[in-house]
Enzyme design. Structure first.
Site, PDB file in Angstrom:
ATOM      1  N   GLU A 116      16.805  45.472  22.834  1.00  0.00           N
ATOM      2  CA  GLU A 116      17.371  45.338  24.185  1.00  0.00           C
ATOM      3  C   GLU A 116      17.925  43.931  24.432  1.00  0.00           C
ATOM      4  O   GLU A 116      18.068  43.505  25.575  1.00  0.00           O
ATOM      5  CB  GLU A 116      16.318  45.694  25.252  1.00  0.00           C
ATOM      6  CG  GLU A 116      15.707  47.080  25.126  1.00  0.00           C
ATOM      7  CD  GLU A 116      16.685  48.241  25.332  1.00  0.00           C
ATOM      8  OE1 GLU A 116      17.870  47.974  25.613  1.00  0.00           O
ATOM      9  OE2 GLU A 116      16.263  49.392  25.168  1.00  0.00           O
ATOM     10  N   HIS A 139      10.921  43.583  30.366  1.00  0.00           N
ATOM     11  CA  HIS A 139      11.096  45.036  30.400  1.00  0.00           C
ATOM     12  C   HIS A 139       9.817  45.705  29.919  1.00  0.00           C
ATOM     13  O   HIS A 139       9.188  45.244  28.958  1.00  0.00           O
ATOM     14  CB  HIS A 139      12.267  45.436  29.502  1.00  0.00           C
ATOM     15  CG  HIS A 139      12.329  46.900  29.206  1.00  0.00           C
ATOM     16  ND1 HIS A 139      12.503  47.846  30.191  1.00  0.00           N
ATOM     17  CD2 HIS A 139      12.218  47.595  28.045  1.00  0.00           C
ATOM     18  CE1 HIS A 139      12.511  49.053  29.642  1.00  0.00           C
ATOM     19  NE2 HIS A 139      12.327  48.923  28.337  1.00  0.00           N
ATOM     20  N   HIS A 141       7.228  49.712  30.465  1.00  0.00           N
ATOM     21  CA  HIS A 141       7.196  51.147  30.784  1.00  0.00           C
ATOM     22  C   HIS A 141       5.988  51.490  31.660  1.00  0.00           C
ATOM     23  O   HIS A 141       5.122  52.253  31.216  1.00  0.00           O
ATOM     24  CB  HIS A 141       7.139  51.970  29.483  1.00  0.00           C
ATOM     25  CG  HIS A 141       8.201  51.666  28.483  1.00  0.00           C
ATOM     26  ND1 HIS A 141       8.074  51.928  27.127  1.00  0.00           N
ATOM     27  CD2 HIS A 141       9.445  51.137  28.625  1.00  0.00           C
ATOM     28  CE1 HIS A 141       9.185  51.578  26.490  1.00  0.00           C
ATOM     29  NE2 HIS A 141      10.023  51.071  27.370  1.00  0.00           N
ATOM     30  N   GLU A 169       2.254  44.167  51.107  1.00  0.00           N
ATOM     31  CA  GLU A 169       2.811  42.969  50.459  1.00  0.00           C
ATOM     32  C   GLU A 169       4.182  43.193  49.814  1.00  0.00           C
ATOM     33  O   GLU A 169       4.864  42.229  49.474  1.00  0.00           O
ATOM     34  CB  GLU A 169       1.866  42.497  49.352  1.00  0.00           C
ATOM     35  CG  GLU A 169       0.493  42.129  49.860  1.00  0.00           C
ATOM     36  CD  GLU A 169       0.332  40.628  50.044  1.00  0.00           C
ATOM     37  OE1 GLU A 169       0.264  39.945  49.018  1.00  0.00           O
ATOM     38  OE2 GLU A 169       0.296  40.177  51.186  1.00  0.00           O
ATOM     39  N   HIS A 210      12.529  55.917  32.011  1.00  0.00           N
ATOM     40  CA  HIS A 210      12.317  54.987  30.900  1.00  0.00           C
ATOM     41  C   HIS A 210      11.373  53.832  31.294  1.00  0.00           C
ATOM     42  O   HIS A 210      10.339  53.643  30.663  1.00  0.00           O
ATOM     43  CB  HIS A 210      13.666  54.449  30.399  1.00  0.00           C
ATOM     44  CG  HIS A 210      13.552  53.506  29.236  1.00  0.00           C
ATOM     45  ND1 HIS A 210      14.396  53.530  28.157  1.00  0.00           N
ATOM     46  CD2 HIS A 210      12.679  52.510  28.979  1.00  0.00           C
ATOM     47  CE1 HIS A 210      14.040  52.613  27.281  1.00  0.00           C
ATOM     48  NE2 HIS A 210      13.010  51.967  27.766  1.00  0.00           N
TER      49      HIS A 210
END
Ligand code: 2HA
Ligand code: ZN
Length: 270
Positions: A116, A139, A141, A169, A210
């Site tokens: 990525e 990144h 999952h 919050e 994803h």
């Protein structure tokens, strides 16, 4: 030359990816993190002119020419980073064209940066135009945010409002909201360009079915951003199938704006 494994940026990176694994956000080789370093910060731990290998980036990011990044490796498991950081992490500098990454440390098994990398570099470039202090793109999952993309509208305003309503919050931590991409093929320049586009208006970008991208000024802040959104998504997944009796109203969200000196994304509150 100082031992790079003692560098504060290295220690913090190892702690962060270990914690991400522990949270269940990074199964197998899932997830990737990149941390922008100042040249002076990195130089103290590197050989002069010590380019180990030059790796084509597979895209061009001239805005980041000459910048240094500590980045997780493709196919590597966050679970293992703490035991072999030099295999699982790499320190790279984008060359003067912004088209190649010069490996300065790490990836000692011949590996390379995350698949990525385009989304990371393009997101850094996008965030830096908005916030010159941005250093991190992350990144992962997280299960509840992912689950939410199967059962909730992917409209960004609606998705954001739901998260804001789940924990008090949230609006304070991410007043800019959460942007959402539809399912796209990962690891491509196309999803990189789309992610960077979404990063123009928010520090969180959901990849439907994803995972999520976060950006921030340091690893703690970015981890906390994703942690907060994931907590809100967890509450949503606990209550979505039950009759809703109470919520946080827009009036209350406005009170939070005032109290904490934040401005909710334009047009997202009534
Ligand atoms: O394999 O998470 O998106 C790493 C990923 C790809
Ligand atoms: Zn992923």
């Amino acid at each position: 030359m100082k031992d790079i494994l003692t560098a504060p940026f290295m220690v913090e990176m190892i702690r962060t990816v270990t914690e991400m694994y522990r949270h269940g956000w990074d199964e197998r080789n899932g997830g990737n993190v990149s941390l922008l370093l100042d040249k002076s910060e990195a130089d103290a731990y590197l050989e002069e002119n010590g380019v180990i290998r030059t790796i084509p980036a597979g895209f061009s990011c001239p805005e980041l020419a000459g910048r240094y990044f500590l980045v997780t490796g493709t196919g590597k498991y966050f679970k293992n980073v703490q035991y072999a950081p030099d295999v699982n992490l790499g320190l790279v500098r984008l060359d003067d064209t912004g088209e190649n990454a010069e490996l300065l440390w790490g990836f000692t098994d011949g590996g390379k940066f995350t698949s990525e990398f385009p989304a990371h570099m393009m997101s850094h470039a996008a965030r830096l135009t908005i916030d010159p202090h941005n250093r991190v793109v992350m990144h992962c999952h997280p299960a509840n945010l992912l689950a939410m993309t199967y059962v909730h509208s992917l409209d960004e305003r609606e998705f954001t409002r739901t998260l804001w309503q789940m924990c008090t919050e949230c609006i304070v931590v991410f007043p800019d909201g959460v942007n959402v991409l539809p399912w796209m093929l990962c690891g491509t320049s196309e999803i990189g360009i789309a992610t960077a586009g979404k990063m123009q208006t928010a520090r969180l970008v959901v990849w439907s079915q994803h995972g999520i991208y976060g950006a921030g000024k340091d690893l703690d802040e970015t981890f906390g951003l994703i942690e907060t959104a994931e907590k809100a998504a967890e509450i949503y997944m606990k209550i979505a199938h039950l009759p809703l009796v109470n919520t946080i109203t827009d009036e209350q969200l406005h009170l939070l704006e005032e109290r904490f000196g934040v401005r909710a994304r334009e047009g997202y509150l009534h």
